[in-house]
Each structure stands twice: as structure tokens, then as C-alpha cells.
Scaffold this active site. Structure first.
Site, mmCIF file in Angstrom:
data_model
loop_
_atom_site.group_PDB
_atom_site.id
_atom_site.type_symbol
_atom_site.label_atom_id
_atom_site.label_comp_id
_atom_site.label_asym_id
_atom_site.label_seq_id
_atom_site.Cartn_x
_atom_site.Cartn_y
_atom_site.Cartn_z
ATOM 1 N N HIS A 1 55.719 -17.798 1.799
ATOM 2 C CA HIS A 1 55.544 -16.835 0.705
ATOM 3 C C HIS A 1 56.580 -17.025 -0.408
ATOM 4 O O HIS A 1 56.406 -16.496 -1.505
ATOM 5 C CB HIS A 1 55.653 -15.398 1.225
ATOM 6 C CG HIS A 1 54.547 -15.014 2.151
ATOM 7 N ND1 HIS A 1 53.220 -15.069 1.797
ATOM 8 C CD2 HIS A 1 54.567 -14.594 3.446
ATOM 9 C CE1 HIS A 1 52.467 -14.689 2.827
ATOM 10 N NE2 HIS A 1 53.260 -14.399 3.836
ATOM 11 N N ASP B 1 48.644 -20.211 8.587
ATOM 12 C CA ASP B 1 49.136 -18.843 8.794
ATOM 13 C C ASP B 1 48.050 -17.865 8.336
ATOM 14 O O ASP B 1 47.278 -18.145 7.420
ATOM 15 C CB ASP B 1 50.421 -18.633 7.978
ATOM 16 C CG ASP B 1 51.095 -17.301 8.261
ATOM 17 O OD1 ASP B 1 52.095 -17.311 9.013
ATOM 18 O OD2 ASP B 1 50.636 -16.261 7.739
ATOM 19 N N ASP C 1 49.682 -16.014 13.498
ATOM 20 C CA ASP C 1 49.282 -14.603 13.361
ATOM 21 C C ASP C 1 47.771 -14.430 13.172
ATOM 22 O O ASP C 1 47.307 -13.314 12.925
ATOM 23 C CB ASP C 1 50.070 -13.905 12.244
ATOM 24 C CG ASP C 1 50.331 -14.778 11.034
ATOM 25 O OD1 ASP C 1 49.754 -15.869 10.942
ATOM 26 O OD2 ASP C 1 51.119 -14.346 10.163
HETATM 27 C C1 OKP Z 1 54.652 -13.228 6.642
HETATM 28 B B1 OKP Z 1 53.951 -14.466 7.194
HETATM 29 C C2 OKP Z 1 51.193 -5.373 7.001
HETATM 30 C C3 OKP Z 1 52.257 -5.553 5.936
HETATM 31 C C4 OKP Z 1 52.584 -6.996 5.786
HETATM 32 C C5 OKP Z 1 54.304 -8.568 5.047
HETATM 33 C C6 OKP Z 1 53.666 -9.588 5.907
HETATM 34 C C7 OKP Z 1 54.383 -10.907 5.770
HETATM 35 C C8 OKP Z 1 53.803 -11.995 6.617
HETATM 36 N N1 OKP Z 1 50.304 -4.293 6.745
HETATM 37 N N2 OKP Z 1 53.875 -7.212 5.242
HETATM 38 O O1 OKP Z 1 52.936 -14.977 6.396
HETATM 39 O O2 OKP Z 1 53.508 -14.353 8.539
HETATM 40 ZN ZN ZN Z 2 51.567 -14.692 8.233
#
Ligand code: OKP
Ligand code: ZN
Length: 341
Positions: free
Chosen positions: A159, A194, A283
Site C-alpha cells: 500500500h 493480497d 488474506d
Molecule cells: C493491509 B494488507 C477493515 C479495515 C482495513 C486496513 C487494511 C490494510 C490491509 N475493515 N484497514 O493489504 O493486507
Molecule cells: Zn491485504
């Protein structure tokens, strides 16, 4: 294949994150990397090695040096202003506001971030540095002739943009690795599996024809990071055609994911890549606590097999995945599927 790992990642440990209006124990926690290390070892994948301590000068190839300096200097400034609590941004230079870097640490935190998902703690910069070194040691292994390597980076990176942290990400480990590979003469494609769109990686390479970015992720109409990752983002200018987004809706399982992975792989082949950098987030798993795809543990074997089918040099860079108990097995499954194919 070799896994590159250092315990330095433990120095980055945010206490809480704000989810649904509640301060919740941070999902992006040190245990994630530890369980992956355990299961990669248990699977007999190969040696685990320490990163070479080459420093992060290479990060400036894709990041604004002022942003890197901010990351390095933020903690002491926060400590002086607020004391020993996690440093979190709360105000952003959004539409209608001016893009001028303030002197205030709270202002700087907003200026150099796009969300509040990126706490800085006392040891964060050391961990951030180590993650870049873990990624770059993987590059060195590939450059030295290994077919594949697994950089067990933490914190994740996809990100992070040229000058903004967000989504648990600070420096973009995959983008830095890809850029160093390009400069060593490789033709590089990035495959981001991801669950969340790799907005930072996309943005870094969006105007460039020499690095292909492909991503399969939750549709931005439904899912974080909400403001990038649509299918009509094809690249800009010289980079037109070198970006492929394959957003999928909530509830997607392997029957939808497999064809999307095929499409990404076909694009990578057509691009003529000789090296693929995989932003390996787990994830997409059905039990992930912040995600809504439905992949099952054996699906990750198929994922690894399909990536191996590209027949390319492959650098796996660890990204997200928050179902901690299954995270190690799922990660090892991708790598085992790759090695067995
Ligand atoms: C980072 B990576 C969920 C809120 C999500 C940020 C997620 C970051 C993911 N409702 N907040 O891409 O696994
Ligand atoms: Zn993620």
C-alpha cells in the site's frame, strides 16, 4: 527455496488500530511472521537465512527521499510532543486543502499518509529497514541464479506509495525489489495476490512501460483501499497497457479466483517477463478476520502451482494475511505448490 527472515520485525508492534469506531488489537502483529517462519520450516522448504545488511539506500529509487527521512525522524518528534504512545495520523490534506508539509509532527503524519492504519512505534523504523533488506536479499539470491526465494517481510509494503504510508505499509518492499531487479537487467512483472489492492505498487509503476503490475483483489467499490483498483486502470502514458486489475466481489472463492489468476498469468506471459515479484498476501483465506474472499487452505497449493507454471524466476514478498493460526500453513502451501510443480 530459501526464506529470508530476521527477528527485527518484532520491533514494530502497534498496540491498536481503529476499526469500526473501536480501538482493536492490531491485526498486523509480530506473531504473523513467527507462525509463517514455523510452518515454512516445518514444511522443509529450505534454509532460513538472515538478510544482508545493505541498508535502504535503494528505497530512494521508488520513494521520495523526504518521505524516507520523515519515517526515520518521526518517532523522536512524536515522543517529544506526545510521549511514549503509538504515533498515528488523524488529519489529511484531502480535497480542498493545501499540499504543504507542516512543521508539526501531527501535520507531517497526515501529510505522509493516506489513512490511520499505519502507527509508528519506537522500533518501527528499524523493522521497516529490515523488511527492505529482507526483500533485497531475495533480489540478490535471484540475481545469483536461484529460481526462487521467499522474503518474509514485515511490515508489509504494497500500500505504500512514493511518499505515503497507509494500510500497515511504510516502504514498498515489492516495488523496491522490482526496481532493483529492473536495474540489474530483468524484465519484471509484479503479481499481487493480497486480498487488498496494491495501490502503492500500482501508483509507483503506473506511468512506466518496463514493469507490469497485475493484481487480484476485493473490488474497490466494496473494499479497502476503496479509491484505487478498478478494472479500467490500465496504466498512463508510456505505461498504458502495463497495469491489470482483476477486482472480485465479496464472497469470491477459487471458482472465481482461479480464472482471475489465469488471466493475470497470461498477461505476465504476454508481457515477456523473465522475473515475477509476487506480493504474497494470504488474506484471501475464508477465515481472514478483515477480508471477505473464501479461499481454502488447499487452494494455496493450486496458487503456487499456477505461479510456477509461468516458468519464471520468482521472488515471493510477504504482504498481508491475518487469520494467524492458518497463516503459516497457507503461506507454506503456496511455496510447496510452487516447488512441487
Ligand atoms: C493491509 B494488507 C477493515 C479495515 C482495513 C486496513 C487494511 C490494510 C490491509 N475493515 N484497514 O493489504 O493486507
Ligand atoms: Zn491485504
Amino acid at each position: 527455496m530459501k526464506t529470508i527472515y530476521t527477528a527485527d520485525h518484532n520491533l514494530h508492534h502497534a498496540a491498536y488500530e481503529l476499526i469500526g469506531g473501536q480501538m482493536t488489537p492490531a491485526f498486523e502483529c509480530p506473531r504473523r511472521a513467527e507462525i509463517v517462519l514455523e510452518q515454512v520450516t516445518a514444511a522443509g522448504l529450505g534454509p532460513v537465512i538472515e538478510p544482508t545488511r545493505m541498508g535502504i539506500a535503494a528505497a530512494a529509487k521508488v520513494h521520495d527521499p523526504r518521505f524516507i527521512a520523515f519515517l526515520e525522524q518521526a518517532w523522536p518528534a512524536w515522543l517529544a510532543e506526545h510521549g511514549d504512545s503509538d504515533a498515528l495520523p488523524m488529519t489529511w490534506p484531502a480535497r480542498s486543502l493545501r499540499q504543504i508539509e507542516p512543521d508539526s509532527i501531527d501535520g507531517k503524519l497526515g501529510f505522509y499518509s493516506f489513512d490511520a492504519g499505519c502507527a509508528l512505534t519506537r522500533g518501527s523504523f528499524t523493522a521497516i529497514t529490515s523488511a527492505v533488506e529482507v526483500a533485497l536479499t531475495g533480489v540478490d539470491l535471484i540475481a545469483a541464479g536461484e529460481r526462487a526465494a521467499f522474503s518474509l517481510c514485515r511490515p508489509p509494503g504494497h500500500h505504500a506509495t512514493a511518499d505515503q504510508m497507509g494500510g500497515y505499509c511504510y516502504l514498498n518492499n515489492a516495488a523496491i525489489a522490482a526496481q532493483v531487479l529492473v536495474e540489474a537487467g530483468a524484465r519484471v512483472a509484479i503479481l499481487d495476490v493480497d486480498y487488498h489492492h496494491g495501490n502503492g505498487t500500482q501508483a509507483i509503476f503506473y506511468g512506466r512501460p518496463d514493469v507490469l503490475f497485475t493484481s487480484i483483489h476485493g473490488h474497490p467499490r466494496q473494499e479497502y483501499p476503496y479509491f484505487l483498483g478498478y478494472a479500467d486502470e490500465h496504466g498512463a502514458g508510456q505505461g498504458e497497457g502495463a497495469n491489470l486489475n482483476l477486482p472480485l466481489v465479496w464472497g469470491s472463492a477459487w471458482d472465481a479466483y482461479g480464472p482471475a489468476l489465469d488471466a493475470a498469468c497470461e498477461k505476465i506471459t504476454a508481457f515477456g517477463a523473465d522475473t515475477v515479484v509476487v506480493s504474497l498476501g494470504l488474506d484471501t483465506f475464508e477465515e481472514d478476520p478483515i477480508s471477505k474472499f473464501k479461499l481454502k487452505s488447499p487452494d494455496y497449493l493450486r496458487m503456487g502451482e499456477r505461479i510456477a507454471g509461468l516458468g519464471l524466476k520468482t521472488l515471493f514478498i510477504f504482504e498481508g494475511g491475518y487469520a494467524v493460526e492458518a497463516l503459516g500453513v497457507n503461506t507454506a502451501n503456496v511455496l510447496t505448490g510452487f516447488e512441487g510443480a
